[in-house]
Design an enzyme around this catalytic site. Structure first.
Site: not given
Length: 857
Positions: A165, A167
């Site tokens: 991922d 963010d």
């Protein structure tokens, strides 16, 4: 040659049916619409009382090829349950397992043809495995083949797959323009410093006058050091997915600027990201899975992986994921996830997948959070079961926990000619999905606009500076002990504290996560090597990796085992953590505790080792403290252990036992009392407490003897009560030191007594009856209430309220009190105020009346 395709009867036939004839022989060629078999069934008319009748039907072929074999025979009765098994197999010239743009990627046939059979070839290849939204789709059989090839390639290079991922995991992003201003300020300061350094080498005079900047005022922005590696880029409105406004609702101001020119993004890579990506690229093949847009993901990857060696274009964004509220591992690995690891700061969107290693969120830009989190469900606090409620799967095929497809053979090698939905249902569902998606995108754009408009970082910096200035003024503006710079001295000379840094560059989470990933890799290939050695020893063939098996080299088994070691052996009882109206074993905190190896209990048991509490003084905490041998810790011990995947030392988290002094501060409440606050209907709540030696008034009375009598007296209080109480309080001040010592040795009642009783007894205090010539002063109180108080205070031993008195005894008591009033009052001790009685006040009033009478004649 491809394997035969299994064909099933459609589920909408009038079961049970009886096969009347098989109309096509084995090895015969068939086309779409060719009759395959005829059947009969019993039909019951809807008219009441009518007789059932036999009817006949046919089943036509929906595929092209040649019949391989029949699995049924003439005369066989087929029920709905039996229809779940294949009835025949067909050898097809092309299974259309790879499709792109509505065409077969192998034979070029149009896959959008729809006819009366109710079966579309487009449904046979509906699995999207690529990272592009417009990439080819494949069938289940083709997906298994692709994953098998990928697994063999990874095993050969001794790698695993890692889904990353972006963010708050690898980077933190914001659109607050304050960051751009701070960066510009820092760059300008460095330019001035470079110019000043260059000038100092050529001339001895300072060029600060030419710069127009005083050395004392040329202070660098305190956040510049942490912002040096921040990347920035601008995305246009089309890349943000912002719907354009028209008509009366057109955007204005900042919103109009964002709609026309897009947003400037500021990306801060997490500390240690370079070493993290470099060392793990040798052990993992990395994929990006983000809920940002495709343009956003590509820009971020270009900033942290400029040459593309780490991610290699393997980027999956919200534009291709198929969902704006959850992440699905089967989107990239539909058949086998035994070699896939996920790192993400949100576990709920993965439904706590066994492949997941949760990362502590990276919050560099204070208060910003995840700028793409509006699509996700809000994180529920511990104790809520909301985040563990299973959401409906939105993938094209259903996958069970073992990785196998469900028994419905609608893809690849298995075909069920089903009746297609009505032509109106698909457009309606598509329109509803588009409306929901548009609403989510609008919500996200509004969040970005609010961040640009409100500038939260500037507000945070201002609050920090205000607090610093206030702290400096209260501490006398002391200059730090280390050698201060000229700018710092200048700030202190103006009475303002130096600017403090809001942004910190001290995160070390990637080091911890990297160690965990290396442990997973080591465990996997250790098990794999052992398995291979065992297979060679017994000369058996390895089970294909693409099919589920009980093989020990499986990430979905390794990660849960590593996770369980965190709290293994801990038996936990939660106190004030789970709401009372919630089933404990359905809450998130309970499930997470079990997931990390702990055993949870609803009541205190002999095997409980830890009580995890959210506050002091609960029944479970007190019971565990009385039992002993149980570690009573704050909830933060549990959350820190879970977050770090390492059991924390309980000592810093222990719930301290209340000390005796602290316990005395808490009133001993009546068991029937609901609150410890003063009761508004108490008859003494508005009375000012005694200011001079209030403890003497309490310690000089044996409350165990007079408690009931005082309560009875208070219930009969009248308007004279306040006057007599205050007079009694004044008279209590004549207690001597000897009396105090005597009373202290006799009574150990402290100020921790009930506040309610304390206030009432203040009003019933009478002169001390400890002796030393002060006994007779009690008879100066003339009101009936005072007499009752005096009588109650003089009693010792058991209560005498139930004793009977004759009229002669009462009269004799009155005569003795009359004689005592004539006695000489003793001289009070020095420094002790003389009590005032009612007789003195009466005599003083008579004297003043006589004087006034003589003066007026």
């Amino acid at each position: 040659m491809s394997s035969p395709t299994k064909v099933y009867l459609p589920p909408d036939l009038p079961y049970p049916i009886k096969v009347s004839s098989l109309d096509v022989k084995p090895s015969a060629s068939v086309q779409r619409g060719t009759r395959l078999l005829s059947y009969s069934f019993k039909y019951q008319p809807p008219t009441p009382g009518s007789r059932s009748e036999f009817r006949f039907g046919t089943w036509d072929c929906s595929l092209e090829g040649s019949i391989d074999a029949w699995k049924i025979r003439v005369g066989e009765v087929i029920t709905l349950q039996r229809a779940k098994d294949p009835v025949m197999t067909i050898i097809e010239p092309c299974k259309h397992g790879i499709q792109i743009g509505g065409l077969c990627g192998l034979c070029g046939k149009d896959m959008t043809v729809y006819d009366y059979t109710g079966f579309s070839d487009a449904s046979r290849a509906s699995i999207q495995m690529t990272h592009s939204a417009f990439g080819p789709t494949v069938s289940l059989e083709e997906a298994q083949r692709i994953e098998q090839e990928t697994a063999e390639r990874l095993l050969k290079s001794r790698k695993l797959s890692l889904i990353v991922d972006l963010d708050q995991t690898i980077v933190h992003a914001t659109v607050d323009p304050t960051v751009g201003e701070w960066i510009a300020e820092g760059e300008a300061w460095e330019a001035r410093q470079a110019k000043r350094t260059a000038s100092s080498s050529t001339t001895s005079d300072s060029d600060s006058e030419h710069d127009g900047t005083d050395d004392a005022e040329d202070e660098c922005n305190p956040n510049w050091e942490a912002l040096k590696d921040v990347r920035k880029f601008r995305l246009g409105p089309e890349a943000l997915g912002i719907p354009r406004h028209s008509g009366p609702g057109r955007a204005e101001g900042k919103q109009k600027h964002i709609e026309n020119q897009g947003c400037m993004y500021y990306i801060k890579p997490r500390p240690g990201w370079q070493d993290f990506l470099r060392r793990l690229s040798y052990k993992y093949e990395m994929h990006v899975y983000t809920m940002g847009t495709r343009a956003y993901a590509e820009e971020v990857c270009a900033a942290i992986d400029a040459d593309g060696k780490v991610f290699g274009g393997r980027i999956l964004s919200r534009d291709e994921s198929g969902s704006l509220t959850e992440k699905n591992l089967q989107r990239l690995f539909p058949c086998d996830t035994s070699m896939v690891v996920v790192i993400d700061d949100r576990a709920d969107v993965w439904k706590w997948s066994p492949n997941l290693i949760k990362v502590i969120p990276y919050d560099f830009f204070i208060g910003i959070g995840d700028i793409n989190s509006t699509f996700f469900p809000k994180v529920d606090p511990l104790g809520s079961a909301e985040s563990f409620i299973s959401l409906s799967m939105q993938s094209v095929i259903e996958i069970n926990p073992t990785g196998k497809t469900t028994t419905t053979p609608s893809l690849g090698e298995s075909v069920v000619p089903t009746v297609a939905p009505s032509p109106l249902s698909q457009p309606e569902e598509k329109e509803r999905a588009e409306r929901e998606s548009k609403a989510m995108l609008t919500q996200n754009s509004l969040a970005l606009e609010a961040q640009v408009e409100e500038r939260p970082l500037a507000k945070k910096q201002e609050e920090l500076q205000t607090a610093s200035n206030q702290g400096g003024s209260t501490s006398g503006q002391k200059i730090p002990s280390e050698s201060p710079s000229s700018s710092t001295l200048h700030e202190f000379s103006k009475g303002v504290s130096p600017r403090k840094a809001l942004l910190k560059n001290d995160d070390v989470e990637l080091t911890r996560v990297g160690d965990l990933l290396e442990s997973v890799h080591r465990w996997f290939y250790t098990a794999y090597d052992s398995y291979c050695a065992e297979e060679r020893k017994h000369k058996r063939t390895l089970t294909p990796t693409g099919t589920p098996s009980a093989k020990p080299y499986d990430v979905t088994q390794i990660i849960p085992r590593m996770r369980e070691r965190t709290l293994e052996g801990a038996h936990i009882l939660f106190s004030s953590v789970i709401p009372l109206d919630t089933q404990p074993d359905t809450t998130e905190v309970w499930k997470v505790a079990c997931m990390f190896g702990a055993k949870c209990y609803q009541e205190l048991a002999a095997c409980v080792t830890h009580v995890v509490a959210a506050k002091h003084g609960t029944a479970k905490v007190d019971a565990a403290r009385r039992k002993g041998g149980i570690k009573i810790v704050w909830l933060s011990w549990f959350t820190d252990s879970v977050a770090l995947w390492q059991r924390q030392d309980e000592t810093p988290y222990l719930l301290d036992a209340p000390t005796p002094s602290a316990a005395s501060l808490s009133p001993n409440l009546d068991p029937h009392q609901i609150s410890s606050d003063p009761e508004p209907d108490a008859d003494d709540w508005d009375v000012e407490p005694a200011t001079e030696k209030p403890t003497l008034e309490l310690d000089s009375i044996d409350w165990n003897d007079v408690n009931a009598e005082v309560e009875a007296a208070m219930n009969e209080s009248d308007d004279d009560d306040d006057v007599e109480s205050e007079r009694g309080s004044l008279k209590s001040g004549v207690t001597t030191d000897d009396e105090m010592a005597t009373d202290d040795s006799r009574s150990q009642i402290s100020t921790s007594s009930s506040p309610r009783l304390k206030r009432k007894r203040l009003r019933s205090v009478t002169p001390s009856d400890a002796g030393n010539g002060l006994t007779d002063q009690q008879d100066l109180l003339r009101s009936p209430l005072s007499k009752r108080k005096k009588l109650a205070a003089s009693r010792t031993g058991a209560s005498k309220l139930k004793e009977a008195f004759t009229a002669e005894q009462v009269a004799d008591a009155e005569r003795r009190r009359s004689r005592s009033n004539s006695l000489q009052r003793p001289v009070p001790s020095p420094g002790v105020p003389t009590p005032v009685d009612e007789d003195d006040e009466d005599e003083e009033d008579d004297f003043l009346a006589r004087e006034l009478g003589e003066e007026w004649g």
